[in-house]
Design a protein around this motif. Structure first.
Motif, PDB file in Angstrom:
ATOM      1  N   UNK A 194      19.060 -44.708  62.873  1.00 42.49           N
ATOM      2  CA  UNK A 194      17.859 -44.544  63.696  1.00 42.49           C
ATOM      3  C   UNK A 194      17.654 -43.080  64.075  1.00 42.49           C
ATOM      4  N   UNK A 195      18.739 -42.352  64.248  1.00 39.07           N
ATOM      5  CA  UNK A 195      18.633 -40.929  64.578  1.00 39.07           C
ATOM      6  C   UNK A 195      17.965 -40.159  63.447  1.00 39.07           C
ATOM      7  N   UNK A 196      18.260 -40.561  62.209  1.00 36.99           N
ATOM      8  CA  UNK A 196      17.631 -39.907  61.054  1.00 36.99           C
ATOM      9  C   UNK A 196      16.143 -40.224  61.016  1.00 36.99           C
ATOM     10  N   UNK A 197      15.796 -41.502  61.200  1.00 42.70           N
ATOM     11  CA  UNK A 197      14.391 -41.906  61.155  1.00 42.70           C
ATOM     12  C   UNK A 197      13.581 -41.295  62.297  1.00 42.70           C
ATOM     13  N   UNK A 198      14.191 -41.178  63.481  1.00 43.24           N
ATOM     14  CA  UNK A 198      13.480 -40.663  64.654  1.00 43.24           C
ATOM     15  C   UNK A 198      13.526 -39.145  64.770  1.00 43.24           C
ATOM     16  N   UNK A 199      14.227 -38.500  63.835  1.00 47.65           N
ATOM     17  CA  UNK A 199      14.356 -37.037  63.841  1.00 47.65           C
ATOM     18  C   UNK A 199      14.939 -36.530  65.154  1.00 47.65           C
ATOM     19  N   UNK A 200      15.883 -37.283  65.691  1.00 48.22           N
ATOM     20  CA  UNK A 200      16.530 -36.898  66.939  1.00 48.22           C
ATOM     21  C   UNK A 200      17.603 -37.901  67.303  1.00 48.22           C
ATOM     22  N   UNK A 202      15.321 -38.773  71.538  1.00 46.56           N
ATOM     23  CA  UNK A 202      14.668 -37.531  71.943  1.00 46.56           C
ATOM     24  C   UNK A 202      14.448 -36.656  70.725  1.00 46.56           C
ATOM     25  N   UNK A 203      13.234 -36.110  70.631  1.00 43.63           N
ATOM     26  CA  UNK A 203      12.920 -35.157  69.574  1.00 43.63           C
ATOM     27  C   UNK A 203      11.958 -34.114  70.129  1.00 43.63           C
ATOM     28  N   UNK A 204      11.355 -33.342  69.254  1.00 42.19           N
ATOM     29  CA  UNK A 204      10.474 -32.275  69.712  1.00 42.19           C
ATOM     30  C   UNK A 204       9.232 -32.763  70.427  1.00 42.19           C
ATOM     31  N   UNK A 205       8.846 -34.023  70.201  1.00 41.14           N
ATOM     32  CA  UNK A 205       7.634 -34.557  70.821  1.00 41.14           C
ATOM     33  C   UNK A 205       7.875 -35.122  72.221  1.00 41.14           C
ATOM     34  N   UNK A 206       9.128 -35.366  72.570  1.00 44.38           N
ATOM     35  CA  UNK A 206       9.409 -35.905  73.895  1.00 44.38           C
ATOM     36  C   UNK A 206      10.609 -36.821  73.890  1.00 44.38           C
ATOM     37  N   UNK A 207      10.803 -37.488  75.017  1.00 38.89           N
ATOM     38  CA  UNK A 207      11.871 -38.475  75.164  1.00 38.89           C
ATOM     39  C   UNK A 207      11.231 -39.859  75.162  1.00 38.89           C
ATOM     40  N   UNK A 208      11.787 -40.748  74.366  1.00 32.81           N
ATOM     41  CA  UNK A 208      11.149 -42.042  74.135  1.00 32.81           C
ATOM     42  C   UNK A 208      12.094 -43.172  74.539  1.00 32.81           C
ATOM     43  N   UNK A 239      11.044 -31.825  78.781  1.00 32.68           N
ATOM     44  CA  UNK A 239      11.866 -31.086  79.740  1.00 32.68           C
ATOM     45  C   UNK A 239      11.621 -31.449  81.199  1.00 32.68           C
ATOM     46  N   UNK A 240      10.579 -32.245  81.480  1.00 34.94           N
ATOM     47  CA  UNK A 240      10.264 -32.584  82.865  1.00 34.94           C
ATOM     48  C   UNK A 240      10.241 -34.095  83.055  1.00 34.94           C
TER      49      UNK A 240
END
Length: 364
Positions: A110-116, A136-142, A181-182
């Motif tokens: 899942x980390x590979x698929x989610x890029x994080x 978590x990836x560059x777009x946010x925390x999910x 980050x927030x």
């Protein structure tokens, strides 16, 4: 067979498999349960601002890449004098939440698929399971959480948090996207469906119905629940605590967003339909980093079964000013504002007509 073993690819794969099996066997037999349990307890209590005592019966490995906690109990830390009965009030108990099992693991695929980095978790609530994941990836925390037919009679976590016993069955999901980050929710939704929902009996403390300091809640059947809510831009927010409904809405900056408006929880649908009571809530809540400071702008209406009112002697309560002011036919309407930590309300006959009436009034 020897020819296959001579191939580098096969030989390397066997080496890796042997090393993995050896490592896992070593880890299972040498896992430092006691030491890890101490660390987890300390970190959980710290994460909860030391407001709860944490107890764990057992801890161990879960699905090779994770850890599971068994017999997790969170008990609110309350001074003994705060629990003592006062002025004839019933003895209060600190809030306690019990979880049969909680497991969390790192999910490589899942980390590979989610890029994080991704963590999957599963919680045994006693009356059903809660599944979810966090990445978590560059777009946010999910965050994604799914409720799978939770039996509220067997799972007491909801009743413990609300302070009243609850029965019935609950399904649903919660999906959130947070700023990288927030602590700000940027998108998401909540969907809940309930069946045979019943609340009470219980005694609660309230200052909303003077001179009654303690209010008896009879066993009340709410029946089915259908709730659909979504998170969005909170630029419009709710009403300030001192503002009553009808006042001009103010845009406020919150600490949660570092100066920008925090997100808003929009209630698209929230309906219950049961034997004793039918209810509906609509509006929005301007969220804050401190939940108690979140500012609601809500309307609601309720309809009581006549037999339920007579059986539980609710006539004097329904004859109070706020109920009388909000009555329209057989429905009682209210508007709610202030903050979630200091919620204020008053009767509103327009709200008793339902959300459509408010929309028509706004258009006029």
């Amino acid at each position: 067979m020897e020819q296959w073993l001579e191939k580098p690819l096969v030989r390397n794969a066997l080496y890796i498999a042997f090393a993995l099996v050896t490592f896992m066997t070593f880890l299972v037999f040498t896992f430092p349960d006691h030491r890890v349990k101490q660390i987890v307890v300390v970190q959980l209590e710290k994460a909860l601002d030391n407001k709860y005592d944490v107890k764990i019966v057992d801890i161990g490995l879960w699905r090779f890449t994770g850890v599971q906690l068994r017999g997790l109990t969170l008990t609110e830390r309350v001074a003994p004098e705060a629990l003592a009965p006062n002025d004839g009030a019933p003895e209060s108990l600190p809030m306690s939440v019990q979880l049969d099992r909680l497991g969390a693991r790192f999910a490589p695929l899942s980390s590979v698929f989610n890029l994080g980095p991704t963590v999957s978790f599963q919680v045994d609530l006693g009356g059903g399971y809660l599944y979810g994941s966090y990445h978590q990836n560059g777009k946010g925390r999910h965050v994604k959480v799914e409720l799978d037919a939770i039996d509220l009679r067997k799972s007491t976590i909801v009743g413990s948090m609300l302070g009243v016993p609850m029965f019935g069955e609950l399904d649903g999901e919660l999906v959130l996207t947070l700023d990288p980050s927030r602590p700000v929710i940027t998108a998401g939704h909540i969907a809940l469906d309930g069946k045979q929902l019943t609340v009470g009996p219980a005694t609660i403390h309230t200052e909303k119905f003077p001179p009654m300091t303690y209010f008896e809640i009879p066993q009340t059947n709410f029946g089915t629940l259908s709730a659909r809510m979504q998170f969005g831009d909170g630029a419009e927010g709710g009403l300030d605590e001192q503002d009553e409904p009808g006042a001009k809405k103010k845009k406020k900056k919150t600490a949660a967003s570092g100066g920008a408006s925090a997100s808003t929880l929009l209630i698209n649908e929230f309906k219950t339909s049961g034997r004793d009571i039918r209810s509906e809530i609509w509006g929005d809540i301007a969220l804050a980093s401190n939940v108690a400071q979140s500012r609601p702008k809500l309307e609601m209406r309720m309809q009581f079964d006549e037999g339920f009112v007579t059986k539980n002697s609710l006539g004097p309560i329904l004859n109070m000013n706020e109920f009388r002011n909000g009555k329209n036919n057989s429905w009682y309407g209210f508007v709610l504002w202030g903050t979630l930590g200091n919620l204020r309300f008053k009767g509103a006959a327009t709200a008793a007509q339902g959300p459509q009436a408010g929309e028509l009034q706004a258009q006029q």
